[in-house]
Design a protein around this motif. Structure first.
Motif, PDB file in Angstrom:
ATOM      1  N   TYR A 193       0.835  -1.217   0.000  1.00 19.43           N
ATOM      2  CA  TYR A 193       0.000   0.000   0.000  1.00 19.43           C
ATOM      3  C   TYR A 193       0.861   1.254   0.000  1.00 19.43           C
ATOM      4  N   GLN A 194       2.060   1.152   0.613  1.00 22.67           N
ATOM      5  CA  GLN A 194       3.008   2.279   0.547  1.00 22.67           C
ATOM      6  C   GLN A 194       3.479   2.443  -0.900  1.00 22.67           C
ATOM      7  N   ARG A 195       3.854   1.340  -1.531  1.00 18.46           N
ATOM      8  CA  ARG A 195       4.360   1.365  -2.917  1.00 18.46           C
ATOM      9  C   ARG A 195       3.262   1.850  -3.886  1.00 18.46           C
ATOM     10  N   ASP A 196       2.063   1.302  -3.760  1.00 16.04           N
ATOM     11  CA  ASP A 196       1.017   1.572  -4.760  1.00 16.04           C
ATOM     12  C   ASP A 196       0.287   2.889  -4.525  1.00 16.04           C
ATOM     13  N   TYR A 197       0.119   3.280  -3.258  1.00 19.68           N
ATOM     14  CA  TYR A 197      -0.739   4.440  -2.972  1.00 19.68           C
ATOM     15  C   TYR A 197      -0.103   5.480  -2.054  1.00 19.68           C
ATOM     16  N   GLY A 198       1.123   5.198  -1.581  1.00 25.96           N
ATOM     17  CA  GLY A 198       1.745   6.109  -0.623  1.00 25.96           C
ATOM     18  C   GLY A 198       1.051   6.094   0.730  1.00 25.96           C
TER      19      GLY A 198
ATOM     20  N   TYR B 144       2.049 -17.505   2.921  1.00 24.11           N
ATOM     21  CA  TYR B 144       3.416 -17.357   2.397  1.00 24.11           C
ATOM     22  C   TYR B 144       3.384 -17.100   0.886  1.00 24.11           C
ATOM     23  N   ALA B 145       2.488 -17.777   0.204  1.00 20.09           N
ATOM     24  CA  ALA B 145       2.369 -17.544  -1.239  1.00 20.09           C
ATOM     25  C   ALA B 145       1.976 -16.089  -1.509  1.00 20.09           C
ATOM     26  N   SER B 146       1.125 -15.540  -0.644  1.00 18.01           N
ATOM     27  CA  SER B 146       0.661 -14.157  -0.850  1.00 18.01           C
ATOM     28  C   SER B 146       1.781 -13.140  -0.628  1.00 18.01           C
ATOM     29  N   ILE B 147       2.739 -13.493   0.226  1.00 21.23           N
ATOM     30  CA  ILE B 147       3.905 -12.595   0.384  1.00 21.23           C
ATOM     31  C   ILE B 147       4.630 -12.520  -0.957  1.00 21.23           C
ATOM     32  N   ALA B 148       4.828 -13.702  -1.586  1.00 19.44           N
ATOM     33  CA  ALA B 148       5.509 -13.716  -2.894  1.00 19.44           C
ATOM     34  C   ALA B 148       4.703 -12.921  -3.917  1.00 19.44           C
ATOM     35  N   ALA B 149       3.363 -13.048  -3.855  1.00 21.20           N
ATOM     36  CA  ALA B 149       2.522 -12.315  -4.805  1.00 21.20           C
ATOM     37  C   ALA B 149       2.729 -10.810  -4.652  1.00 21.20           C
ATOM     38  N   LEU B 150       2.664 -10.336  -3.424  1.00 19.16           N
ATOM     39  CA  LEU B 150       2.706  -8.886  -3.192  1.00 19.16           C
ATOM     40  C   LEU B 150       4.106  -8.302  -3.317  1.00 19.16           C
ATOM     41  N   SER B 151       5.123  -9.082  -2.895  1.00 18.02           N
ATOM     42  CA  SER B 151       6.479  -8.524  -2.847  1.00 18.02           C
ATOM     43  C   SER B 151       7.306  -8.907  -4.060  1.00 18.02           C
ATOM     44  N   GLY B 152       6.886  -9.933  -4.802  1.00 21.04           N
ATOM     45  CA  GLY B 152       7.663 -10.405  -5.948  1.00 21.04           C
ATOM     46  C   GLY B 152       7.412  -9.548  -7.176  1.00 21.04           C
ATOM     47  N   PRO B 153       7.917 -10.007  -8.342  1.00 15.08           N
ATOM     48  CA  PRO B 153       7.700  -9.249  -9.582  1.00 15.08           C
ATOM     49  C   PRO B 153       6.207  -9.083  -9.878  1.00 15.08           C
ATOM     50  N   GLN B 154       5.860  -7.897 -10.355  1.00 18.75           N
ATOM     51  CA  GLN B 154       4.436  -7.592 -10.614  1.00 18.75           C
ATOM     52  C   GLN B 154       4.087  -7.714 -12.101  1.00 18.75           C
ATOM     53  N   ASP B 155       5.038  -8.196 -12.926  1.00 25.06           N
ATOM     54  CA  ASP B 155       4.740  -8.179 -14.374  1.00 25.06           C
ATOM     55  C   ASP B 155       3.600  -9.114 -14.770  1.00 25.06           C
ATOM     56  N   THR B 156       3.394 -10.214 -14.016  1.00 31.60           N
ATOM     57  CA  THR B 156       2.290 -11.120 -14.385  1.00 31.60           C
ATOM     58  C   THR B 156       0.931 -10.440 -14.173  1.00 31.60           C
TER      59      THR B 156
END
Ligand code: PMP
Ligand code: GLU
Length: 398
Positions: A80-85, A277-289
Protein backbone atom coordinates in the motif's frame (compact mmCIF):
# COMPACT_ATOMS: atom_id res chain seq x y z
CA UNK A 1 -34.26 -29.59 13.29
CA UNK A 2 -35.42 -25.98 12.83
CA UNK A 3 -32.70 -23.90 11.27
CA UNK A 4 -31.80 -20.56 12.80
CA UNK A 5 -33.82 -17.63 11.40
CA UNK A 6 -30.59 -16.16 9.99
CA UNK A 7 -29.80 -19.24 7.93
CA UNK A 8 -33.40 -20.12 7.12
CA UNK A 9 -33.75 -16.81 5.31
CA UNK A 10 -30.36 -16.95 3.63
CA UNK A 11 -30.28 -17.41 -0.14
CA UNK A 12 -27.29 -19.21 -1.67
CA UNK A 13 -24.79 -17.04 -3.56
CA UNK A 14 -26.42 -16.61 -6.98
CA UNK A 15 -23.09 -16.59 -8.81
CA UNK A 16 -22.02 -19.85 -7.24
CA UNK A 17 -25.51 -21.33 -7.80
CA UNK A 18 -25.45 -20.32 -11.49
CA UNK A 19 -22.01 -21.90 -11.89
CA UNK A 20 -23.26 -25.11 -10.24
CA UNK A 21 -26.22 -25.24 -12.64
CA UNK A 22 -23.86 -24.90 -15.62
CA UNK A 23 -21.60 -27.61 -14.18
CA UNK A 24 -24.54 -29.97 -13.71
CA UNK A 25 -25.38 -29.62 -17.41
CA UNK A 26 -21.73 -30.22 -18.34
CA UNK A 27 -21.77 -33.38 -16.21
CA UNK A 28 -24.50 -34.69 -18.56
CA UNK A 29 -21.98 -34.44 -21.39
CA UNK A 30 -23.41 -31.19 -22.80
CA UNK A 31 -20.97 -28.53 -24.05
CA UNK A 32 -21.80 -25.43 -22.02
CA UNK A 33 -20.44 -21.92 -22.66
CA UNK A 34 -20.02 -20.87 -19.08
CA UNK A 35 -19.70 -17.15 -18.31
CA UNK A 36 -20.95 -17.30 -14.74
CA UNK A 37 -18.09 -17.11 -12.28
CA UNK A 38 -15.89 -14.10 -11.91
CA UNK A 39 -12.51 -15.67 -11.59
CA UNK A 40 -9.35 -15.44 -13.70
CA UNK A 41 -8.88 -18.52 -15.88
CA UNK A 42 -5.08 -18.18 -15.63
CA UNK A 43 -3.08 -20.41 -13.36
CA UNK A 44 -1.41 -18.74 -10.37
CA UNK A 45 2.00 -17.39 -11.51
CA UNK A 46 4.89 -19.86 -11.06
CA UNK A 47 6.90 -17.83 -8.53
CA UNK A 48 3.87 -17.73 -6.23
CA UNK A 49 3.36 -21.49 -6.52
CA UNK A 50 7.05 -22.02 -5.73
CA UNK A 51 6.79 -19.87 -2.60
CA UNK A 52 3.94 -22.12 -1.44
CA UNK A 53 5.99 -25.28 -2.03
CA UNK A 54 8.93 -23.77 -0.18
CA UNK A 55 6.63 -22.78 2.71
CA UNK A 56 5.43 -26.37 3.05
CA UNK A 57 8.94 -27.78 2.85
CA UNK A 58 10.14 -25.29 5.45
CA UNK A 59 7.49 -26.49 7.89
CA UNK A 60 5.10 -23.53 7.65
CA UNK A 61 2.24 -25.96 8.00
CA UNK A 62 1.04 -25.01 11.48
CA UNK A 63 -1.36 -22.55 13.05
CA UNK A 64 -0.32 -18.95 12.63
CA UNK A 65 -1.55 -15.85 14.50
CA UNK A 66 -5.28 -15.76 13.72
CA UNK A 67 -5.15 -12.42 11.90
CA UNK A 68 -2.16 -13.38 9.73
CA UNK A 69 1.61 -13.74 9.99
CA UNK A 70 3.66 -10.57 10.67
CA UNK A 71 5.60 -11.08 7.40
CA UNK A 72 2.41 -10.97 5.32
CA UNK A 73 1.04 -7.99 7.23
CA UNK A 74 4.36 -6.22 6.58
CA UNK A 75 4.16 -7.14 2.86
CA UNK A 76 0.60 -5.75 2.66
CA UNK A 77 1.68 -2.49 4.34
CA UNK A 78 4.64 -2.24 1.94
CA UNK A 79 2.36 -2.82 -1.07
CA UNK A 80 0.00 0.00 0.00
CA UNK A 81 3.01 2.28 0.55
CA UNK A 82 4.36 1.37 -2.92
CA UNK A 83 1.02 1.57 -4.76
CA UNK A 84 -0.74 4.44 -2.97
CA UNK A 85 1.74 6.11 -0.62
CA UNK A 86 -0.42 4.97 2.30
CA UNK A 87 1.21 4.43 5.70
CA UNK A 88 -0.57 1.50 7.33
CA UNK A 89 0.94 -0.26 10.35
CA UNK A 90 0.80 -4.07 10.70
CA UNK A 91 -1.68 -3.79 13.60
CA UNK A 92 -4.09 -2.12 11.14
CA UNK A 93 -4.17 -5.27 8.97
CA UNK A 94 -6.25 -8.42 9.34
CA UNK A 95 -5.75 -11.27 6.88
CA UNK A 96 -8.82 -13.44 6.33
CA UNK A 97 -9.95 -16.41 4.23
CA UNK A 98 -10.64 -14.38 1.09
CA UNK A 99 -12.12 -10.90 0.69
CA UNK A 100 -15.63 -12.31 1.13
CA UNK A 101 -14.63 -13.41 4.61
CA UNK A 102 -12.99 -10.01 5.21
CA UNK A 103 -16.28 -8.26 4.38
CA UNK A 104 -18.20 -10.64 6.62
CA UNK A 105 -15.79 -9.92 9.48
CA UNK A 106 -15.90 -6.17 8.93
CA UNK A 107 -19.69 -6.18 9.04
CA UNK A 108 -19.90 -8.50 12.03
CA UNK A 109 -17.41 -6.29 13.85
CA UNK A 110 -18.96 -2.88 13.18
CA UNK A 111 -22.68 -3.45 12.57
CA UNK A 112 -25.16 -3.67 15.44
CA UNK A 113 -28.87 -4.61 15.25
CA UNK A 114 -30.75 -2.18 13.04
CA UNK A 115 -27.68 -0.29 11.82
CA UNK A 116 -28.12 0.77 8.21
CA UNK A 117 -25.61 0.06 5.48
CA UNK A 118 -25.93 2.00 2.23
CA UNK A 119 -25.33 -0.21 -0.80
CA UNK A 120 -25.41 1.25 -4.32
CA UNK A 121 -27.20 -1.09 -6.77
CA UNK A 122 -26.24 -2.95 -8.89
CA UNK A 123 -24.15 -4.53 -6.12
CA UNK A 124 -22.11 -7.65 -5.67
CA UNK A 125 -24.34 -10.64 -4.78
CA UNK A 126 -23.07 -11.25 -1.27
CA UNK A 127 -23.26 -7.73 0.18
CA UNK A 128 -26.93 -7.84 1.17
CA UNK A 129 -26.75 -11.31 2.70
CA UNK A 130 -23.63 -10.42 4.68
CA UNK A 131 -25.18 -7.20 6.05
CA UNK A 132 -28.29 -9.08 7.12
CA UNK A 133 -26.26 -11.88 8.72
CA UNK A 134 -24.54 -9.19 10.79
CA UNK A 135 -27.98 -7.93 11.95
CA UNK A 136 -27.85 -4.79 9.83
CA UNK A 137 -30.38 -3.31 7.43
CA UNK A 138 -29.55 -2.77 3.76
CA UNK A 139 -30.38 0.63 2.36
CA UNK A 140 -30.20 -0.02 -1.37
CA UNK A 141 -29.72 3.03 -3.59
CA UNK A 142 -30.33 2.44 -7.29
CA UNK A 143 -27.84 3.92 -9.73
CA UNK A 144 -28.69 4.37 -13.39
CA UNK A 145 -27.14 3.19 -16.61
CA UNK A 146 -26.93 6.89 -17.63
CA UNK A 147 -24.68 7.66 -14.65
CA UNK A 148 -22.48 4.70 -15.61
CA UNK A 149 -23.90 2.94 -12.52
CA UNK A 150 -22.16 5.31 -10.10
CA UNK A 151 -23.59 6.62 -6.85
CA UNK A 152 -23.58 10.42 -6.74
CA UNK A 153 -22.74 12.46 -3.66
CA UNK A 154 -26.35 13.75 -3.65
CA UNK A 155 -27.74 10.20 -3.65
CA UNK A 156 -25.38 9.24 -0.85
CA UNK A 157 -26.35 12.27 1.25
CA UNK A 158 -30.07 11.67 0.69
CA UNK A 159 -29.81 8.04 1.83
CA UNK A 160 -28.24 8.87 5.20
CA UNK A 161 -30.45 8.55 8.29
CA UNK A 162 -29.54 8.67 12.00
CA UNK A 163 -29.10 4.88 11.81
CA UNK A 164 -26.61 4.90 8.92
CA UNK A 165 -23.30 3.35 9.90
CA UNK A 166 -21.56 2.52 6.66
CA UNK A 167 -21.41 2.96 2.91
CA UNK A 168 -20.34 -0.25 1.17
CA UNK A 169 -18.64 0.86 -2.02
CA UNK A 170 -17.08 -1.21 -4.79
CA UNK A 171 -14.90 0.36 -7.48
CA UNK A 172 -14.12 -1.18 -9.92
CA UNK A 173 -17.57 -2.68 -9.51
CA UNK A 174 -18.84 -6.21 -9.79
CA UNK A 175 -21.18 -6.59 -11.72
CA UNK A 176 -21.16 -3.33 -13.73
CA UNK A 177 -17.43 -2.74 -14.22
CA UNK A 178 -18.00 0.90 -13.18
CA UNK A 179 -14.86 2.72 -12.09
CA UNK A 180 -15.37 5.91 -10.11
CA UNK A 181 -13.10 8.83 -10.99
CA UNK A 182 -11.02 10.40 -8.25
CA UNK A 183 -13.25 13.48 -8.19
CA UNK A 184 -16.41 11.36 -7.87
CA UNK A 185 -14.82 9.53 -4.96
CA UNK A 186 -13.72 12.83 -3.39
CA UNK A 187 -17.35 14.00 -3.50
CA UNK A 188 -18.51 10.82 -1.75
CA UNK A 189 -15.67 11.14 0.77
CA UNK A 190 -16.76 14.70 1.59
CA UNK A 191 -20.29 13.48 2.38
CA UNK A 192 -18.80 10.75 4.59
CA UNK A 193 -16.64 13.29 6.40
CA UNK A 194 -19.52 15.74 6.91
CA UNK A 195 -21.92 13.07 8.14
CA UNK A 196 -19.59 10.79 10.10
CA UNK A 197 -20.72 7.77 8.05
CA UNK A 198 -17.94 5.22 7.59
CA UNK A 199 -16.94 3.81 4.21
CA UNK A 200 -16.01 0.21 3.53
CA UNK A 201 -14.27 0.29 0.17
CA UNK A 202 -14.07 -3.09 -1.56
CA UNK A 203 -11.08 -2.70 -3.89
CA UNK A 204 -10.68 -6.34 -4.91
CA UNK A 205 -10.52 -5.34 -8.64
CA UNK A 206 -7.97 -2.55 -8.02
CA UNK A 207 -5.47 -4.00 -10.51
CA UNK A 208 -8.03 -4.59 -13.26
CA UNK A 209 -8.75 -1.17 -14.77
CA UNK A 210 -8.76 -0.62 -18.55
CA UNK A 211 -9.27 3.12 -18.86
CA UNK A 212 -5.66 4.15 -18.33
CA UNK A 213 -6.34 5.51 -14.84
CA UNK A 214 -4.78 3.96 -11.74
CA UNK A 215 -7.04 2.84 -8.93
CA UNK A 216 -7.80 5.46 -6.29
CA UNK A 217 -7.67 3.87 -2.88
CA UNK A 218 -10.38 5.42 -0.72
CA UNK A 219 -8.01 6.11 2.18
CA UNK A 220 -6.00 8.53 0.02
CA UNK A 221 -8.97 10.89 -0.49
CA UNK A 222 -9.27 14.40 0.96
CA UNK A 223 -5.54 14.40 1.68
CA UNK A 224 -5.94 11.33 3.92
CA UNK A 225 -8.55 13.08 6.13
CA UNK A 226 -11.02 10.25 5.61
CA UNK A 227 -8.60 7.40 6.49
CA UNK A 228 -9.77 7.31 10.15
CA UNK A 229 -13.28 6.57 8.80
CA UNK A 230 -12.26 4.17 6.02
CA UNK A 231 -12.10 0.39 5.91
CA UNK A 232 -10.35 -1.06 2.87
CA UNK A 233 -10.93 -4.63 1.73
CA UNK A 234 -8.92 -6.34 -0.98
CA UNK A 235 -7.06 -9.58 -1.62
CA UNK A 236 -5.03 -11.71 -3.99
CA UNK A 237 -7.91 -13.54 -5.72
CA UNK A 238 -8.32 -11.39 -8.82
CA UNK A 239 -4.98 -9.62 -9.33
CA UNK A 240 -2.83 -12.73 -8.91
CA UNK A 241 -5.25 -15.43 -10.16
CA UNK A 242 -5.44 -16.89 -6.66
CA UNK A 243 -9.18 -17.43 -6.08
CA UNK A 244 -8.64 -20.89 -4.63
CA UNK A 245 -5.97 -19.86 -2.13
CA UNK A 246 -8.45 -17.84 -0.05
CA UNK A 247 -6.52 -14.79 1.10
CA UNK A 248 -8.14 -11.39 1.58
CA UNK A 249 -7.35 -8.54 3.93
CA UNK A 250 -8.78 -5.54 5.71
CA UNK A 251 -7.02 -2.27 6.46
CA UNK A 252 -8.70 -0.15 9.11
CA UNK A 253 -8.16 1.84 12.29
CA UNK A 254 -6.82 -0.34 15.12
CA UNK A 255 -10.00 -0.60 17.22
CA UNK A 256 -11.67 -2.28 14.24
CA UNK A 257 -8.77 -4.57 13.36
CA UNK A 258 -8.42 -5.57 17.03
CA UNK A 259 -12.13 -6.48 17.10
CA UNK A 260 -11.83 -8.39 13.84
CA UNK A 261 -8.79 -10.23 15.11
CA UNK A 262 -10.72 -11.34 18.22
CA UNK A 263 -13.64 -12.43 16.08
CA UNK A 264 -11.42 -14.37 13.74
CA UNK A 265 -9.62 -16.08 16.64
CA UNK A 266 -12.98 -17.53 17.72
CA UNK A 267 -14.43 -18.07 14.28
CA UNK A 268 -11.88 -19.58 11.89
CA UNK A 269 -8.39 -19.13 13.40
CA UNK A 270 -5.78 -18.24 10.79
CA UNK A 271 -6.21 -18.33 7.03
CA UNK A 272 -4.19 -21.16 5.39
CA UNK A 273 -0.53 -20.81 6.42
CA UNK A 274 0.76 -21.88 2.99
CA UNK A 275 -1.47 -19.41 1.18
CA UNK A 276 -0.18 -16.66 3.44
CA UNK A 277 3.42 -17.36 2.40
CA UNK A 278 2.37 -17.54 -1.24
CA UNK A 279 0.66 -14.16 -0.85
CA UNK A 280 3.91 -12.59 0.38
CA UNK A 281 5.51 -13.72 -2.89
CA UNK A 282 2.52 -12.32 -4.81
CA UNK A 283 2.71 -8.89 -3.19
CA UNK A 284 6.48 -8.52 -2.85
CA UNK A 285 7.66 -10.41 -5.95
CA UNK A 286 7.70 -9.25 -9.58
CA UNK A 287 4.44 -7.59 -10.61
CA UNK A 288 4.74 -8.18 -14.37
CA UNK A 289 2.29 -11.12 -14.38
CA UNK A 290 -0.38 -8.79 -12.97
CA UNK A 291 0.05 -6.52 -15.97
CA UNK A 292 0.24 -9.44 -18.41
CA UNK A 293 -3.09 -10.77 -17.18
CA UNK A 294 -4.64 -7.28 -17.22
CA UNK A 295 -3.59 -6.85 -20.86
CA UNK A 296 -5.15 -10.20 -21.70
CA UNK A 297 -8.40 -9.21 -19.92
CA UNK A 298 -8.32 -5.90 -21.79
CA UNK A 299 -8.42 -7.75 -25.15
CA UNK A 300 -11.36 -9.83 -23.98
CA UNK A 301 -13.10 -6.72 -22.71
CA UNK A 302 -12.72 -5.00 -26.12
CA UNK A 303 -14.15 -8.07 -27.79
CA UNK A 304 -17.01 -8.41 -25.28
CA UNK A 305 -17.99 -4.73 -25.65
CA UNK A 306 -18.09 -5.05 -29.43
CA UNK A 307 -20.13 -8.24 -29.32
CA UNK A 308 -22.61 -7.09 -26.64
CA UNK A 309 -23.29 -3.87 -28.53
CA UNK A 310 -23.75 -5.94 -31.71
CA UNK A 311 -26.52 -8.07 -30.14
CA UNK A 312 -30.01 -7.17 -31.37
CA UNK A 313 -31.54 -4.40 -29.27
CA UNK A 314 -28.70 -4.25 -26.75
CA UNK A 315 -26.42 -1.37 -25.75
CA UNK A 316 -24.19 -1.28 -22.71
CA UNK A 317 -21.99 1.31 -20.98
CA UNK A 318 -18.38 0.12 -21.34
CA UNK A 319 -17.06 -1.53 -18.19
CA UNK A 320 -13.98 0.41 -17.08
CA UNK A 321 -12.70 -2.33 -14.80
CA UNK A 322 -13.18 -5.86 -13.39
CA UNK A 323 -14.14 -8.54 -15.94
CA UNK A 324 -17.87 -8.36 -16.42
CA UNK A 325 -20.24 -7.22 -19.14
CA UNK A 326 -23.55 -6.17 -17.58
CA UNK A 327 -26.36 -5.50 -20.01
CA UNK A 328 -30.07 -4.93 -20.25
CA UNK A 329 -32.11 -7.65 -21.99
CA UNK A 330 -35.62 -6.33 -21.31
CA UNK A 331 -36.19 -5.68 -25.05
CA UNK A 332 -36.30 -9.45 -25.44
CA UNK A 333 -38.98 -10.08 -22.83
CA UNK A 334 -42.38 -11.14 -24.15
CA UNK A 335 -41.17 -12.38 -27.52
CA UNK A 336 -40.17 -15.87 -28.71
CA UNK A 337 -36.48 -16.64 -28.18
CA UNK A 338 -34.18 -19.34 -29.50
CA UNK A 339 -34.99 -22.46 -31.51
CA UNK A 340 -37.75 -23.39 -29.06
CA UNK A 341 -39.38 -19.97 -29.22
CA UNK A 342 -39.51 -19.61 -25.45
CA UNK A 343 -41.09 -16.44 -24.09
CA UNK A 344 -39.65 -14.94 -20.89
CA UNK A 345 -40.62 -11.99 -18.73
CA UNK A 346 -37.67 -11.52 -16.40
CA UNK A 347 -33.88 -11.87 -16.34
CA UNK A 348 -33.89 -15.05 -14.26
CA UNK A 349 -36.13 -16.86 -16.77
CA UNK A 350 -34.03 -15.37 -19.59
CA UNK A 351 -30.89 -16.95 -18.12
CA UNK A 352 -32.67 -20.29 -17.60
CA UNK A 353 -33.90 -20.33 -21.22
CA UNK A 354 -30.48 -19.31 -22.54
CA UNK A 355 -28.81 -22.08 -20.56
CA UNK A 356 -31.31 -24.81 -21.37
CA UNK A 357 -31.89 -23.94 -25.02
CA UNK A 358 -28.56 -22.43 -26.14
CA UNK A 359 -26.22 -23.84 -23.47
CA UNK A 360 -24.85 -20.43 -22.54
CA UNK A 361 -24.61 -19.66 -18.82
CA UNK A 362 -24.93 -16.07 -17.54
CA UNK A 363 -25.99 -14.73 -14.13
CA UNK A 364 -29.32 -12.96 -13.70
CA UNK A 365 -29.20 -9.27 -12.78
CA UNK A 366 -31.79 -9.91 -10.07
CA UNK A 367 -28.96 -11.34 -7.96
CA UNK A 368 -27.24 -7.94 -8.18
CA UNK A 369 -30.34 -5.87 -7.50
CA UNK A 370 -30.90 -5.05 -11.19
CA UNK A 371 -33.93 -6.72 -12.72
CA UNK A 372 -33.81 -6.83 -16.52
CA UNK A 373 -30.01 -7.18 -16.65
CA UNK A 374 -27.65 -10.12 -17.05
CA UNK A 375 -23.96 -10.48 -16.19
CA UNK A 376 -21.41 -12.14 -18.44
CA UNK A 377 -17.93 -12.79 -17.04
CA UNK A 378 -15.30 -12.34 -19.75
CA UNK A 379 -12.59 -13.94 -17.62
CA UNK A 380 -12.39 -16.70 -20.20
CA UNK A 381 -10.53 -17.26 -23.46
CA UNK A 382 -11.46 -15.49 -26.70
CA UNK A 383 -12.50 -18.69 -28.53
CA UNK A 384 -15.05 -19.52 -25.84
CA UNK A 385 -16.24 -15.92 -25.82
CA UNK A 386 -16.69 -15.95 -29.59
CA UNK A 387 -18.63 -19.21 -29.62
CA UNK A 388 -20.74 -18.05 -26.66
CA UNK A 389 -21.60 -14.70 -28.24
CA UNK A 390 -22.50 -16.43 -31.54
CA UNK A 391 -24.98 -18.53 -29.59
CA UNK A 392 -26.43 -15.59 -27.63
CA UNK A 393 -26.81 -13.69 -30.90
CA UNK A 394 -28.64 -16.59 -32.55
CA UNK A 395 -30.82 -17.04 -29.44
CA UNK A 396 -31.88 -13.38 -29.74
CA UNK A 397 -32.67 -13.83 -33.42
CA UNK A 398 -29.57 -11.94 -34.64
N1 PMP B 1 -15.80 -8.47 -3.55
C1 PMP B 1 -16.19 -8.53 -4.82
C2 PMP B 1 -16.78 -7.32 -5.45
C3 PMP B 1 -16.06 -9.72 -5.54
O1 PMP B 1 -16.45 -9.78 -6.81
C4 PMP B 1 -15.53 -10.86 -4.90
C5 PMP B 1 -15.45 -12.21 -5.56
N2 PMP B 1 -15.43 -12.25 -6.83
C6 PMP B 1 -15.12 -10.73 -3.58
C7 PMP B 1 -15.28 -9.53 -2.93
C8 PMP B 1 -14.55 -11.88 -2.82
O2 PMP B 1 -13.32 -12.30 -3.26
P1 PMP B 1 -12.55 -13.50 -2.58
O3 PMP B 1 -12.37 -14.54 -3.62
O4 PMP B 1 -11.21 -12.94 -2.16
O5 PMP B 1 -13.35 -13.97 -1.42
N1 GLU C 1 -17.15 -13.05 -6.79
C1 GLU C 1 -17.12 -13.89 -7.94
C2 GLU C 1 -18.35 -13.61 -8.78
O1 GLU C 1 -19.03 -12.64 -8.54
C3 GLU C 1 -16.99 -15.33 -7.51
C4 GLU C 1 -18.21 -15.97 -6.93
C5 GLU C 1 -18.58 -15.45 -5.60
O2 GLU C 1 -17.72 -15.37 -4.72
O3 GLU C 1 -19.77 -15.13 -5.45
O4 GLU C 1 -18.60 -14.35 -9.68
Amino acid sequence: MDLSPAVRNLKPSATIAAAAKAKALKAQGIKVYDFTLGEPDFNTPAHIQEAAILAMKSGHTHYTPSGGIPELKAAICAAYQRDYGLEYKPNQVVVSNGAKHSIHNVLTTVIGPGDEVIIPAPYWVSYGALVELAGGVCKIVDTSEESGFRLSAEQFRAAITPKTKLLLLNSPCNPTGAVYSRSQLEALAQVALDSGVWVCSDEIYEKLIYTGEANTSFATLLGGKLAPQTIIVSGVSKAYAMTGWRIGWTLAPVDITAGMDNLQSQETSNPCSISQYASIAALSGPQDTVEEMRVEFAKRREYAIERVNGLPGIQMPSPGGAFYAFFNVTKHFGRPLGAKGRVVHNATDFCTALLEDAHVALVTGEAFGAEGFVRLSFATNLDTLKAGFDRINAFLGG
